[in-house]
Design a protein around this motif. Structure first.
Motif, short mmCIF file in Angstrom:
data_model
loop_
_atom_site.label_atom_id
_atom_site.label_comp_id
_atom_site.label_asym_id
_atom_site.label_seq_id
_atom_site.Cartn_x
_atom_site.Cartn_y
_atom_site.Cartn_z
N UNK A 135 0.84 -1.20 0.00
CA UNK A 135 0.00 0.00 0.00
C UNK A 135 0.88 1.25 0.00
N UNK A 136 0.32 2.34 -0.48
CA UNK A 136 0.98 3.65 -0.42
C UNK A 136 -0.08 4.72 -0.53
N UNK A 197 8.72 12.15 -6.02
CA UNK A 197 8.46 13.49 -5.53
C UNK A 197 7.47 14.29 -6.38
N UNK A 198 7.25 13.88 -7.63
CA UNK A 198 6.30 14.58 -8.50
C UNK A 198 4.90 13.99 -8.44
N UNK A 199 4.73 12.95 -7.62
CA UNK A 199 3.42 12.33 -7.48
C UNK A 199 3.13 11.25 -8.49
N UNK A 200 4.13 10.86 -9.30
CA UNK A 200 3.95 9.76 -10.24
C UNK A 200 4.09 8.42 -9.52
N UNK A 214 3.73 5.19 -13.89
CA UNK A 214 2.47 5.77 -14.36
C UNK A 214 2.43 7.23 -13.90
N UNK A 215 2.03 8.11 -14.79
CA UNK A 215 2.07 9.54 -14.48
C UNK A 215 0.68 10.11 -14.23
N UNK A 216 0.67 11.18 -13.42
CA UNK A 216 -0.57 11.88 -13.12
C UNK A 216 -0.98 12.74 -14.33
N UNK A 217 -2.31 13.00 -14.49
CA UNK A 217 -3.42 12.46 -13.68
C UNK A 217 -3.71 11.01 -14.07
N UNK A 259 15.37 12.00 -4.42
CA UNK A 259 14.47 11.63 -5.50
C UNK A 259 14.97 10.47 -6.31
N UNK A 260 16.09 9.85 -5.89
CA UNK A 260 16.59 8.66 -6.59
C UNK A 260 15.71 7.46 -6.30
#
Length: 449
Positions: A135-136, A197-200, A214-217, A259-260
């Motif tokens: 989970x996250x 860190x970018x929410x992906x 997978x990228x937002x949105x 961010x690595x």
């Protein structure tokens, strides 16, 4: 202003300011670090503060049937922004929420994946789970679950409710799908996940020997932007040789403070770091290469030894690795290729005299709360253990002696600030009164003349 008025103001300050200090010393806001281990309350097990999933420290029964107080086999855990603990109960096909203050044998208050706290059936509809593993939470506080048995990842929207339906599915075109595939939008036994860190969202696609981004949105059936561990989205076989670009049954995943990307390459008995610059747009899809390895002397070695599941970073940037055979190991920052473990908690430290309740059996998911307390999913003992921050005190900045109150805001600095304000106000009031008296004396002198 008369001397009498100034005296009233001074008296008011002497009453109101201390009252403010007293009120401010009440438990601070929720979500901050909480001291789990209180002096004199520990059992004979080093730094273990509490147990969830079992009624006491010595009960080690795994695979228990579902209830509000039991955990069948935990594989992962995480904390939300409020400080609530969430646990993946793999064998009962559910995710459980526990709210602080945490206590021995605590009951869960909410369940995802089942309609009640006594359900355990496996299913593939939008509200069901089959063999969840990790989970996250995304930056908006929504819960994401790797529904491994259904070859998909699900999003559950906050605020949460018992048995709620998922809002997004990845790895399948619809909520009714469950077949594993090797495509740009498919998955085969996804294991762990993490947000960058970018929410992906990044997912270890264990059965396909790769990691997907997978990228937002996000949207249902979304195609992955990037693959790591394979040359393209249709390749899935493990490499015939171990290289900096290959993966073999990846599991745990995490991002460090730079961010690595870090990935547990379980089949090659190692943990890999990928420099974040490799993934910065607009760079094209590429066969990403690891830049550091832990558990092996080089990026081309895969000798047996490390049997890792999950990874996590403490507040000082030290890397912690759950090893199902050896226990939970720490690697101290600054990290370097082939670096040795500093300490191990669990099986390798167990002797014939070790108290039963201190033992770990197949530890898997690990996480740190906001107080740098280490939490471990003790899979084959059907429980979750909390270790006090004393476990990390030799290397972690959390070892400060500053006292914390219930919500976690430091009490001494907070009250010191209030006291400083009180002192300034008191001094100012004194100066104003003295100035008033001086003027009064001057006027009286003038009148005498």
């Amino acid at each position: 202003m008369t001397r009498q008025s100034l005296t009233v103001i001074l008296i008011g300050l002497l009453v109101i300011v201390p009252l403010t200090v007293i009120l401010s010393a009440s438990p601070a806001h929720a979500g901050g670090p909480t001291a789990l281990c209180s002096p004199g309350t520990l059992p004979d097990y080093v730094d273990i503060c509490t147990v969830i999933g079992q009624p006491d420290f010595n009960t080690l029964t795994a695979g228990q049937p579902p209830s509000s107080t039991t955990i069948g086999n935990p594989t992962a855990l995480a904390f939300d922004s409020k400080g609530d603990l969430w646990v993946v109960d793999n064998s009962n096909n559910r995710v459980l929420e526990y709210t602080p203050p945490f206590s021995l044998g605590q009951s869960a208050g909410l369940v995802i994946g089942q309609t009640s706290l006594t359900g355990s059936g496996d299913s593939s509809p939008s509200g069901g789970l089959f063999g969840p593993t990790d989970i996250a939470f995304d930056p908006s506080g929504n819960l994401w679950v790797t529904d491994s048995g259904n070859n998909r990842v699900l999003e559950f929207k906050a605020p949460f409710s018992n048995g709620e339906s998922a809002s997004i599915v990845l790895g399948q075109p619809t909520f009714g799908g469950y077949i594993g595939t090797t495509t740009q939008g498919g998955m085969n036994s996804p294991a762990y996940l993490a947000f960058d860190p970018s929410g992906n969202l990044w997912v270890t696609d264990q059965g396909n020997n790769r990691v997907l981004e997978f990228t937002t949105p996000f949207s249902t059936g979304e195609m992955a932007l990037r693959v790591v561990g394979q040359e393209n989205f249709t390749a899935f076989a493990p490499s015939s040789t171990t290289t900096a670009s290959s993966l073999f049954e990846p599991l745990g995943i995490a991002f460090d403070s730079k961010g690595d990307l870090w990935v547990v390459d379980s089949g090659d008995h190692r943990v890999l770091e990928y420099n974040a610059l490799q993934f910065v747009p607009p760079r094209p899809l590429e066969y990403a290469a690891a830049t550091m390895v832990i558990g092996q002397p080089s990026l081309t070695s895969s000798s047996t030894g490390l049997n890792a599941y999950a990874i996590a970073f403490d507040s000082s940037g030290n890397l912690w690795i759950s090893d199902g055979i050896s226990g939970v190991a720490e690697v101290v920052a600054p990290l370097s290729t082939g670096e040795a473990f500093t300490q191990i908690i669990g099986p390798k430290t167990i002797t014939s005299s070790t108290p039963t309740g201190w033992k770990l059996r197949d530890p898997q998911g690990i996480a740190f709360d906001s107080g740098d307390n280490l939490w471990v999913a003790d899979y084959d003992h059907g429980r979750v253990l909390a270790y006090g921050s004393g476990v990390t005190s030799t290397t972690s900045s959390s070892s400060s002696s500053t006292t914390t109150s219930g919500g976690g805001v430091p009490v001494f600095p907070y009250e010191s600030a209030i006291a400083a304000v009180f002192t300034v106000l008191l001094a100012a009031s004194y100066l104003v009164i003295r100035r008033g008296r001086t003027r009064s004396w001057d006027n009286e002198g003038k009148d005498d003349n």
